[in-house]
Motif scaffolding. Structure first.
Motif, PDB file in Angstrom:
ATOM      1  N   LEU A  77       0.832  -1.207   0.000  1.00 38.16           N
ATOM      2  CA  LEU A  77       0.000   0.000   0.000  1.00 38.16           C
ATOM      3  C   LEU A  77       0.862   1.250   0.000  1.00 38.16           C
ATOM      4  CD1 LEU A  77      -3.100  -0.776   2.265  1.00 38.16           C
ATOM      5  CD2 LEU A  77      -2.996  -0.543  -0.199  1.00 38.16           C
ATOM      6  N   ASP A  78       2.161   1.124  -0.241  1.00 37.66           N
ATOM      7  CA  ASP A  78       3.046   2.294  -0.229  1.00 37.66           C
ATOM      8  C   ASP A  78       2.562   3.419  -1.135  1.00 37.66           C
ATOM      9  OD1 ASP A  78       4.490   0.947   1.558  1.00 37.66           O
ATOM     10  OD2 ASP A  78       6.267   0.614   0.305  1.00 37.66           O
ATOM     11  N   PRO A  79       2.175   3.114  -2.380  1.00 35.11           N
ATOM     12  CA  PRO A  79       1.726   4.221  -3.238  1.00 35.11           C
ATOM     13  C   PRO A  79       0.447   4.867  -2.728  1.00 35.11           C
ATOM     14  CG  PRO A  79       1.572   2.101  -4.375  1.00 35.11           C
ATOM     15  CD  PRO A  79       2.212   1.836  -3.076  1.00 35.11           C
ATOM     16  N   PHE A  80      -0.338   4.100  -1.977  1.00 32.15           N
ATOM     17  CA  PHE A  80      -1.562   4.656  -1.375  1.00 32.15           C
ATOM     18  C   PHE A  80      -1.201   5.660  -0.280  1.00 32.15           C
ATOM     19  CE2 PHE A  80      -4.555   3.854   2.268  1.00 32.15           C
ATOM     20  CZ  PHE A  80      -5.635   4.544   1.765  1.00 32.15           C
ATOM     21  N   PHE A  81      -0.314   5.231   0.620  1.00 27.61           N
ATOM     22  CA  PHE A  81       0.028   6.114   1.745  1.00 27.61           C
ATOM     23  C   PHE A  81       0.885   7.296   1.312  1.00 27.61           C
ATOM     24  CE2 PHE A  81      -0.687   2.163   4.304  1.00 27.61           C
ATOM     25  CZ  PHE A  81      -1.799   2.647   4.968  1.00 27.61           C
ATOM     26  N   TYR A  82       1.655   7.123   0.234  1.00 24.89           N
ATOM     27  CA  TYR A  82       2.576   8.164  -0.192  1.00 24.89           C
ATOM     28  C   TYR A  82       1.885   9.519  -0.351  1.00 24.89           C
ATOM     29  CZ  TYR A  82       5.747  10.860  -3.082  1.00 24.89           C
ATOM     30  OH  TYR A  82       6.546  11.857  -3.567  1.00 24.89           O
ATOM     31  N   TRP A  83       0.651   9.486  -0.860  1.00 25.99           N
ATOM     32  CA  TRP A  83      -0.047  10.748  -1.150  1.00 25.99           C
ATOM     33  C   TRP A  83      -0.729  11.358   0.070  1.00 25.99           C
ATOM     34  CZ3 TRP A  83       1.177  12.869  -5.512  1.00 25.99           C
ATOM     35  CH2 TRP A  83       1.601  12.046  -6.567  1.00 25.99           C
ATOM     36  N   HIS A  84      -0.803  10.615   1.150  1.00 25.78           N
ATOM     37  CA  HIS A  84      -1.629  11.094   2.271  1.00 25.78           C
ATOM     38  C   HIS A  84      -1.249  12.457   2.812  1.00 25.78           C
ATOM     39  CE1 HIS A  84      -4.035   7.279   3.482  1.00 25.78           C
ATOM     40  NE2 HIS A  84      -4.172   7.620   2.224  1.00 25.78           N
ATOM     41  N   PRO A  85       0.041  12.730   3.074  1.00 27.54           N
ATOM     42  CA  PRO A  85       0.356  14.073   3.588  1.00 27.54           C
ATOM     43  C   PRO A  85      -0.145  15.177   2.657  1.00 27.54           C
ATOM     44  CG  PRO A  85       2.243  12.646   3.814  1.00 27.54           C
ATOM     45  CD  PRO A  85       1.231  11.885   3.012  1.00 27.54           C
ATOM     46  N   TRP A  86      -0.052  14.943   1.343  1.00 32.40           N
ATOM     47  CA  TRP A  86      -0.491  15.972   0.390  1.00 32.40           C
ATOM     48  C   TRP A  86      -1.992  16.130   0.417  1.00 32.40           C
ATOM     49  CZ3 TRP A  86       3.389  18.733  -1.257  1.00 32.40           C
ATOM     50  CH2 TRP A  86       4.666  18.151  -1.269  1.00 32.40           C
ATOM     51  N   LEU A  87      -2.707  15.029   0.550  1.00 29.95           N
ATOM     52  CA  LEU A  87      -4.166  15.113   0.651  1.00 29.95           C
ATOM     53  C   LEU A  87      -4.568  15.811   1.944  1.00 29.95           C
ATOM     54  CD1 LEU A  87      -5.511  11.632  -0.500  1.00 29.95           C
ATOM     55  CD2 LEU A  87      -6.015  13.860  -1.499  1.00 29.95           C
ATOM     56  N   TYR A  88      -3.931  15.415   3.024  1.00 29.85           N
ATOM     57  CA  TYR A  88      -4.265  16.009   4.335  1.00 29.85           C
ATOM     58  C   TYR A  88      -3.987  17.503   4.359  1.00 29.85           C
ATOM     59  CZ  TYR A  88      -4.660  11.316   6.323  1.00 29.85           C
ATOM     60  OH  TYR A  88      -5.043  10.036   6.611  1.00 29.85           O
ATOM     61  N   MET A  89      -2.961  17.904   3.618  1.00 34.11           N
ATOM     62  CA  MET A  89      -2.592  19.319   3.581  1.00 34.11           C
ATOM     63  C   MET A  89      -3.794  20.187   3.211  1.00 34.11           C
ATOM     64  SD  MET A  89       0.235  20.917   1.067  1.00 34.11           S
ATOM     65  CE  MET A  89      -0.796  21.207  -0.345  1.00 34.11           C
ATOM     66  N   VAL A  90      -4.641  19.691   2.302  1.00 37.47           N
ATOM     67  CA  VAL A  90      -5.827  20.448   1.887  1.00 37.47           C
ATOM     68  C   VAL A  90      -7.036  20.050   2.723  1.00 37.47           C
ATOM     69  CG1 VAL A  90      -7.345  20.984  -0.042  1.00 37.47           C
ATOM     70  CG2 VAL A  90      -4.926  20.490  -0.439  1.00 37.47           C
ATOM     71  N   PHE A  91      -7.104  18.765   3.021  1.00 31.29           N
ATOM     72  CA  PHE A  91      -8.307  18.199   3.611  1.00 31.29           C
ATOM     73  C   PHE A  91      -8.450  18.561   5.102  1.00 31.29           C
ATOM     74  CE2 PHE A  91     -10.353  14.442   5.539  1.00 31.29           C
ATOM     75  CZ  PHE A  91     -11.570  14.518   4.893  1.00 31.29           C
ATOM     76  N   VAL A  92      -7.373  18.392   5.852  1.00 34.75           N
ATOM     77  CA  VAL A  92      -7.469  18.590   7.308  1.00 34.75           C
ATOM     78  C   VAL A  92      -7.734  20.050   7.688  1.00 34.75           C
ATOM     79  CG1 VAL A  92      -6.277  18.307   9.505  1.00 34.75           C
ATOM     80  CG2 VAL A  92      -6.089  16.542   7.770  1.00 34.75           C
TER      81      VAL A  92
END
Lengths: 249, 320
Positions: A54-69
């Motif tokens: 799931l590495d490619p899945f988790f890789y994007w999380h910080p970038w998604l959270y940057m906008v989402f959180v």
């Protein structure tokens, strides 16, 4: 002590329900899930990798959270200040700490719920191959820690202003900075511009991305945990300071 | 119940509240008056522990708001200015939330919510979200919030602001009723309200306490207090004035209006001690002269006039 837990629980319940009374929360969850799917499957070319990870899945999380959180956390305090309900809340027999933790925990629960909804990814990867379950667990924990830290950032920025949009933007910028200062292209650039190695090391170590990647490798280091916990505590403590000083004037 | 001692607050270089002291006992309704920006809301926010003060002490019951904020806050109900409430909640959910933070749970909480919904006439909007409430309902919802735990002390910042005359009447009756067994502070701009509900009045101007007394005492400070107003038919003002000035204790006579052959005059007493009986003597003088009287009353003095005198004379304030 008992009553303070009860107060926190009451505030958590109220905040959680206020996420879900408007359609915004549902739209958010859907957008988050779609984006995390698109990033993983399309941009990371998940299937072409042919690896049960799931590495490619988790890789994007910080970038998604940057906008989402920041969008999740922007209203925590700014809305209370704008509508004047802060005066109501803080003249009830509730301490500022209880209010801060109540709101923060409610946001955390909301984020956990969002991340939980990505469980089809886990099922998919288990169906397709035989992944390292410990690594996936670490991935989720690391991902949540990033989300929680960003939530503490946006909680702090929303305590500064009564305008949600301002809170959102400042929070987004701060989160972006926290990611960037440990992101490979940026550190490479710093080295290229002859920034002293110690300074580069310090800046990289203070980035959320460095610690995120470290946990993604499948090991939870005490160093990373200390980083996240101290970041969150520092931000929450600052929120308290800001709320108290804003109240005084 | 409420003891405020030498309360002082600076906003930067601005002295917002300057050494205000007063006490409110159980069974008293204190009217808190003052022009806009005089420091009323600031004082109330300090009493309720929302903003810290620089000098002084606030004691609620036996608890200092600084040392024992939670215990002091638990004894208080507070209606902030502009009646804030969580817009995304329903009225019942909002009241339930406040009740829970007030330490009520389970059956007690449900009973408390039902009770304030009845006393504040909120039944029709019980399941409506706060955002969609009219101003009157919003105000009463927030008022309901302040009394949900039946507190010993109530602090109400403009409790009747934005209500229609019927609602004002209802809320005033409610405050008056509760005032019999609670200590209540209400701030208001509406001076008739003071007459209707307050047992004592303080006036604050530029952050300073400039008057403290019961409504009757304050009204007695009015220069109109004790004067007699009389409307006489069939006589010119000058003749009437000449006769009325000869009454015992009359100081001067003022023409208020003259129309349709009637004149309305005001007779001022020489001092408040001779004001008693002045009305009778004016009446006697009128009947001796065979005037027809259509109106005769004694003025108690007007709060608005006292309020204006006290709050507009800055030099007086500085000397105090």
């Amino acid at each position: 002590m008992n009553s303070s837990i009860k107060n926190i629980r009451t505030i958590v319940a109220k905040e959680l329900s206020s996420y879900f009374v408007s359609p915004v929360a549902y739209v958010f969850i859907v957008v988050f899930l779609m984006l995390s799917g698109v990033f993983t499957l399309v941009f990371s070319q998940y299937f072409e990798f042919n690896e049960a990870t799931l590495d490619p899945f988790f890789y994007w999380h910080p970038w998604l959270y940057m906008v989402f959180v920041p969008a999740v956390g922007m209203r925590l305090w700014s809305e209370e200040r704008r509508s004047g309900t802060l005066e109501l809340l803080l003249t009830l027999p509730v301490t500022v700490w209880q209010a801060i933790w109540g709101k923060y925990l409610a946001g955390c629960i909301f984020l956990i719920l969002c991340l939980f909804m990505t469980f089809p990814m886990v099922i998919t990867v288990n169906y397709l191959g035989d992944p390292d379950q410990g690594k996936i667990l670490c991935g989720f924990i690391g991902s949540l820690l990033v989300a929680f830290t960003f939530l503490a950032v946006s909680g702090l920025t929303s305590a500064f202003t009564r305008n949600q949009v301002v809170s959102f933007i400042i929070s987004l910028v701060v989160c972006f900075g926290l990611i960037c200062c440990g992101w490979q292209p940026v550190t490479d650039a710093m080295v290229a511009f002859d920034v002293p190695p110690d300074a580069v090391k310090f800046i990289t170590a203070s980035s959320i991305f460095t610690h995120f990647e470290s946990i993604q490798r499948g090991v939870i280091n005490s160093r990373d945990v200390v980083y996240y916990v101290s970041m969150i505590c520092f931000l929450i403590f600052s929120t308290n300071v800001v709320l108290n000083s804003r109240r005084a004037n | 119940m409420i003891k405020v001692d030498n309360l002082t607050k600076w906003f930067g270089k601005n002295l917002a509240v300057d050494g205000v002291s007063f006490e409110v006992a159980k069974g008293e309704v204190l009217g808190f008056l003052g022009p806009n920006g005089a420091g009323k809301s600031t004082t109330m926010r300090m009493i309720t522990g929302f903003i810290p003060y620089d000098i002084g002490t606030v004691t609620i019951g036996s608890y200092n708001i600084d040392d024992n904020p939670l215990k002091a806050k638990a004894m208080m109900g507070y209606l902030p200015e502009n009646a804030p409430a969580y817009g995304d909640m329903t009225v019942a959910a909002f009241l339930g939330f406040i009740a829970a933070l007030r330490g009520l749970s389970g059956r007690d909480r449900r009973i408390a919510v039902d009770k304030v919904i009845e006393t504040c006439f909120l039944r029709p909007v019980r399941h409506q979200s706060v955002d969609t409430l009219s101003k009157g309902y919003l105000h009463r919802t927030c008022f309901a919030q302040s009394i949900i735990h039946d507190p010993d002390v109530l602090i109400l910042d403009e409790p009747t602001d934005g209500l229609d005359p019927n609602q004002k009447h209802e809320v005033r009756n409610l405050i008056k009723r509760m005032g019999e067994r609670k200590a209540i502070i209400i701030s208001t701009h509406i001076l008739e309200e003071v007459d209707a509900v307050c047992s004592r009045v303080i006036i604050i101007n530029n952050g300073r306490l400039v008057a403290n007394g019961n409504p009757a005492e304050l009204k007695a400070q009015s220069k109109l207090a004790g004067s007699v107003v009389v409307t006489i038919h069939g006589v010119a003002y000058n003749d009437a004035a000449r006769r009325l000035e000869q009454c015992d204790g009359a100081k001067s006579v003022q023409n208020i209006a003259e129309e349709n052959g009637a004149c309305k005059v005001r007779v001022y007493p020489e001092s408040s001690s001779v004001a008693n009986g002045l009305a009778e003597r004016v009446h006697a003088a009128a009947s001796e002269s065979n005037w027809i009287i259509s109106e005769l009353h004694r003025e108690d003095g007007r709060l608005d006039e006292v309020f204006r005198t006290i709050t507009t004379s800055d030099t007086d304030t500085a000397q105090r």
